[in-house]
Design a protein around this motif. Structure first.
Motif, short mmCIF file in Angstrom:
data_model
loop_
_atom_site.label_atom_id
_atom_site.label_comp_id
_atom_site.label_asym_id
_atom_site.label_seq_id
_atom_site.Cartn_x
_atom_site.Cartn_y
_atom_site.Cartn_z
N LEU A 89 0.83 -1.21 0.00
CA LEU A 89 0.00 0.00 0.00
C LEU A 89 0.87 1.26 0.00
O LEU A 89 0.56 2.24 -0.70
N ARG A 90 1.94 1.24 0.77
CA ARG A 90 2.85 2.39 0.78
C ARG A 90 3.47 2.61 -0.59
O ARG A 90 3.65 3.75 -1.03
N HIS A 91 3.81 1.50 -1.26
CA HIS A 91 4.38 1.62 -2.60
C HIS A 91 3.36 2.23 -3.56
O HIS A 91 3.71 3.09 -4.38
N LEU A 92 2.10 1.78 -3.47
CA LEU A 92 1.07 2.32 -4.35
C LEU A 92 0.85 3.80 -4.11
O LEU A 92 0.63 4.57 -5.04
N ILE A 93 0.91 4.21 -2.84
CA ILE A 93 0.70 5.62 -2.51
C ILE A 93 1.86 6.47 -3.03
O ILE A 93 1.67 7.59 -3.50
N ASP B 18 3.24 6.64 -8.98
CA ASP B 18 2.19 6.91 -9.95
C ASP B 18 1.69 5.59 -10.53
O ASP B 18 2.48 4.75 -10.96
N GLU B 19 0.37 5.41 -10.53
CA GLU B 19 -0.20 4.12 -10.95
C GLU B 19 0.06 3.82 -12.42
O GLU B 19 0.31 2.67 -12.79
N LEU B 20 0.03 4.83 -13.27
CA LEU B 20 0.17 4.61 -14.70
C LEU B 20 1.61 4.32 -15.11
O LEU B 20 1.88 3.38 -15.86
N THR B 21 2.54 5.11 -14.61
CA THR B 21 3.92 5.03 -15.10
C THR B 21 4.87 4.29 -14.16
O THR B 21 5.93 3.85 -14.59
N GLY B 22 4.51 4.18 -12.88
CA GLY B 22 5.42 3.57 -11.93
C GLY B 22 6.46 4.52 -11.38
O GLY B 22 7.23 4.15 -10.49
N ALA B 23 6.50 5.76 -11.90
CA ALA B 23 7.41 6.76 -11.34
C ALA B 23 6.89 7.22 -9.99
O ALA B 23 5.74 6.99 -9.63
N LEU B 24 7.74 7.89 -9.22
CA LEU B 24 7.29 8.41 -7.94
C LEU B 24 6.17 9.42 -8.13
O LEU B 24 6.14 10.17 -9.11
N SER B 25 5.21 9.43 -7.21
CA SER B 25 4.16 10.44 -7.25
C SER B 25 4.76 11.80 -6.92
O SER B 25 5.89 11.89 -6.41
#
Length: 417
Positions: free
Chosen positions: A213-217, A220-227
């Motif tokens: 969950l921390r990783h998902l937060i 970025d869901e689309l690209t996998g880059a950091l939010s």
């Protein structure tokens, strides 16, 4: 003995609902762990029936359930660690042998010790293999490392207890102690160790779920880059660390060229594919030298700590080349040609991150104005240039928006290679 078995049954019964609730979370291996908990509970319960059931029932049923629980736990860890599950024929054959061999020795040869040694030795081997597999294949995630270690140690402890019971049943091992007391102690230790082992499993699964969950937060869901939030926090951390050592920090602002036209021509699915492809290319080019974050839309940021002007320019040029020469796939044999414009700012020790980003934004606009598919590097963050950057940041953002509107109103250009 019955008292300890009752405690084990109660402890396992308490953990079972927790494991069942985790099934909806998508945690790998939880189904097998639920089965292992149920079988262990039945195995401990079989000991409670020793005073009312036939003499062979405790041996045959208890042995089969113990081995079945160990196989279920092994399968659970194989699933959790991304390994292939044990095949059904192998499981059936193992359980059949576990049920038949004790039954034959119990009825034909009337040798309870051989039955106990066989089942305990087999269960010990399975737990030993479980511990070895955990050591070899765990993912090295720091967040779950303590739970993995606990499960690994517990698996080896279960293996050791079962091995000792098998040895004690067929040799004079432990003869210094009254045999019945020694056997009782081994069985009691094994009964109490199983709930601890499954407690480690529950903690492991919860730790994995929280880490996921921390990783998902943070990504970025689309690209996998950091939010954006995670990227800015990491930028601050890296900038302070570099400043503490008196090193420079390079910040890059990247913007995919003519991205609206890509969306118009290939649809949002094509635009999403282009963003994902772009992210992979940039991360491959960076090769761990910096961090990449998605700031919004088609705009990304990169921070490189302890990097000077020459190295930052070399990295940016490599990114431009890689993006230009590696088109994204649009499906059906079509490709999408991509280019990127990059603005670079270099901060000396103690430079503010906000000023650094402002300089990079102005440099990015210059790269766009000079024809795109190129980089531009801002001046160093001295007082005068910092004030100039503050003055230019607002107009630069407005001019970039106006340029985007002009591109949108122009006839679409081909982005298909």
């Amino acid at each position: 003995m019955s008292f300890l078995s009752a405690i084990a049954v109660i402890a396992l019964a308490v953990m079972l609902p927790v494991l069942l609730l985790l099934r909806k979370s998508g945690v790998p291996g939880v189904g097998s762990f639920c089965l292992a908990c149920i079988l262990s509970m039945l195995s401990a319960g079989a000991v409670l029936t020793s005073t009312i059931a036939p003499p062979w029932f405790d041996v045959v049923a208890g042995s089969t359930l113990t081995v079945a629980a160990s196989l279920a736990a092994l399968n659970g860890f194989r699933d959790f660690l991304g390994q292939k599950l044990l095949r059904l024929p192998l499981l059936v054959a193992t359980l059949a042998c576990t049920a038949i061999v004790p039954g034959v020795f119990s009825h034909v040869f009337e040798s309870r010790d051989v039955c106990v040694a066989f089942s305990a030795g087999l269960a010990g081997l399975i737990y030993f293999l479980t511990g070895i597999m955990i050591m070899r294949h765990w993912s090295r995630q720091r967040a779950i490392a303590p739970y993995v270690l606990f499960c690994c140690v517990s698996a080896f402890a279960m293996a050791a207890l079962n091995a000792l019971r098998a040895i004690a049943a067929t040799t004079d091992f432990g003869s210094a102690v009254e045999p019945q007391m020694w056997t009782t102690a081994l069985v009691a230790a094994r009964q109490l160790m199983m709930p601890l082992f499954l407690l480690g499993v529950v903690l492991l699964l919860h730790g994995w779920m929280i880490a996921n969950l921390r990783h998902l937060i943070a990504h970025d869901e689309l690209t996998g880059a950091l939010s954006r939030r995670a990227f800015m926090a990491e930028c601050e951390r890296m900038s302070h660390a570099a400043s503490g050592y008196g090193r420079q920090t390079a910040f890059m602002l990247l913007d995919l060229d003519r991205f609206k036209q890509i969306n118009d021509q290939h649809g949002h699915a094509g635009g999403d594919a282009a963003l994902g492809h772009f992210t992979r290319i940039v991360q491959q080019t960076l090769a761990g030298r910096g961090i990449l974050g998605r700031l919004g839309g088609e705009e990304f940021g990169i921070v490189l700590a302890g990097v000077g002007r020459a190295e930052a320019v070399a990295v940016a040029e490599a990114i431009c080349t890689a993006v230009r020469t590696t088109p994204a796939s649009a499906g059906k044999g079509m490709t999408i040609a991509l280019t990127v414009s990059i603005g670079i700012a270099i901060a000396k020790s103690g430079g503010a991150l906000a000023d650094l980003m402002m300089q990079a934004d102005v440099a990015l606009y210059e790269a766009k104005a000079m024809g795109r598919d190129r980089l531009s590097i801002a001046d160093s963050l001295e007082a005068a240039s910092s004030a100039s950057a503050r003055a230019l940041a607002g107009p630069a953002a407005q001019m970039r928006a106006a340029a985007a509107m002009a591109v949108a109103s122009a006839p679409p250009l081909s982005n298909v290679g």
